[in-house]
Write a protein that holds these residues in place. Sequence first.
Motif, PDB file in Angstrom:
ATOM      1  N   GLY A 134      -1.528  -3.754   9.576  1.00 23.31           N
ATOM      2  CA  GLY A 134      -0.704  -4.915   9.900  1.00 23.31           C
ATOM      3  C   GLY A 134      -1.181  -6.250   9.386  1.00 23.31           C
ATOM      4  N   VAL A 135      -2.449  -6.342   8.969  1.00 23.80           N
ATOM      5  CA  VAL A 135      -2.931  -7.592   8.379  1.00 23.80           C
ATOM      6  C   VAL A 135      -4.027  -7.241   7.381  1.00 23.80           C
ATOM      7  N   SER A 136      -3.818  -7.597   6.123  1.00 26.23           N
ATOM      8  CA  SER A 136      -4.780  -7.309   5.067  1.00 26.23           C
ATOM      9  C   SER A 136      -5.886  -8.355   5.090  1.00 26.23           C
ATOM     10  N   THR A 192       0.840  -1.197   0.000  1.00 21.76           N
ATOM     11  CA  THR A 192       0.000   0.000   0.000  1.00 21.76           C
ATOM     12  C   THR A 192       0.870   1.239   0.000  1.00 21.76           C
ATOM     13  N   THR A 193       0.584   2.158  -0.896  1.00 22.83           N
ATOM     14  CA  THR A 193       1.327   3.413  -0.940  1.00 22.83           C
ATOM     15  C   THR A 193       0.809   4.353   0.149  1.00 22.83           C
ATOM     16  N   VAL A 194       1.731   4.901   0.915  1.00 24.86           N
ATOM     17  CA  VAL A 194       1.385   5.791   2.027  1.00 24.86           C
ATOM     18  C   VAL A 194       1.970   7.173   1.759  1.00 24.86           C
ATOM     19  N   HIS A 195       1.139   8.190   1.838  1.00 24.44           N
ATOM     20  CA  HIS A 195       1.581   9.569   1.638  1.00 24.44           C
ATOM     21  C   HIS A 195       1.705  10.251   3.002  1.00 24.44           C
ATOM     22  N   THR A 252       1.968   5.003  12.500  1.00 24.47           N
ATOM     23  CA  THR A 252       0.720   4.241  12.468  1.00 24.47           C
ATOM     24  C   THR A 252      -0.297   5.048  11.679  1.00 24.47           C
ATOM     25  N   VAL A 253      -1.282   4.345  11.144  1.00 27.24           N
ATOM     26  CA  VAL A 253      -2.395   5.021  10.486  1.00 27.24           C
ATOM     27  C   VAL A 253      -3.634   4.953  11.371  1.00 27.24           C
ATOM     28  N   ASP A 254      -3.594   4.067  12.371  1.00 24.77           N
ATOM     29  CA  ASP A 254      -4.749   3.853  13.245  1.00 24.77           C
ATOM     30  C   ASP A 254      -4.490   4.334  14.666  1.00 24.77           C
ATOM     31  N   GLY A 255      -3.422   5.115  14.855  1.00 27.80           N
ATOM     32  CA  GLY A 255      -3.092   5.588  16.190  1.00 27.80           C
ATOM     33  C   GLY A 255      -2.773   7.069  16.199  1.00 27.80           C
ATOM     34  N   ILE A 256      -1.831   7.454  17.043  1.00 26.03           N
ATOM     35  CA  ILE A 256      -1.451   8.859  17.157  1.00 26.03           C
ATOM     36  C   ILE A 256      -0.942   9.397  15.825  1.00 26.03           C
ATOM     37  N   TYR A 271      -6.175  -0.362   3.466  1.00 29.45           N
ATOM     38  CA  TYR A 271      -5.961   0.250   4.786  1.00 29.45           C
ATOM     39  C   TYR A 271      -5.499  -0.785   5.805  1.00 29.45           C
ATOM     40  N   HIS A 272      -6.164  -1.937   5.823  1.00 31.66           N
ATOM     41  CA  HIS A 272      -5.831  -2.951   6.824  1.00 31.66           C
ATOM     42  C   HIS A 272      -4.404  -3.475   6.666  1.00 31.66           C
ATOM     43  N   GLY A 273      -3.912  -3.465   5.422  1.00 30.02           N
ATOM     44  CA  GLY A 273      -2.534  -3.893   5.208  1.00 30.02           C
ATOM     45  C   GLY A 273      -1.553  -2.961   5.900  1.00 30.02           C
TER      46      GLY A 273
END
Length: 226
Positions: free
Chosen positions: A201-203, A151-154, A180-184, A196-198
Amino acid sequence: MSTHIPLTLASASPARLATLRAAGIEPSVRVSTVDEPAVLERTGVTDPEDVSLLLARAKAEDVAAAQQREWYDSDEDDDSVPAPSLVLGCDSVLDLDGVALGKPADAADATRRWKEMRGRSGKLCTGHWLVDLRDEDEGGTGGTLGAVSVTTVHFAKLTDAEIEAYVATGEPLAVAGAFTVDGIGGAFVSGIEGDYHGVVGVSLPLLRDLTKELGVSWPSLWTPRS
């Protein structure tokens, strides 16, 4: 509804566990004893996607072997030893300029990384590996297979003060890629292209595809409700 099939998660990641639970799966958790740097040094693997898959496989196979030993060495009436199940190993690294970045070594390393990452994009590679330990009479295939979610992250253009404050929370030190994308760190990710789930940490879509290849229906992994 098909018969419930237990899943063992070969990872200590709270984010992976939370993701599976949110998807209706309550796995047992068993952390592997794999020496990741030693595995990479021995194999010479450096490509980020290959690194994530290699380490995911190493973790899954380590836990699978331990689970099998305990099962075959246990008394038939010992209910405390779980029956062989599907074992899932995962590993994530950030591909930044072709270099695989796992967890930062320390706060200084995390700070350096963020100063390189801010305002740029990277690829979060999460390797998945499944081992089917179930008995044949329970539908077991003895199969073992894996794949990588990319997954590409910007990343947002953080100020030095924001980087310092984020590193001070300690969160970047505990996760691959130092974010993280789901934390701070979620406020510092300006967008993603892919699953997103990938990134967490687990797709889930990829895991569903892998279980399907083993002849396991996704609903069979859901934890039965009492």
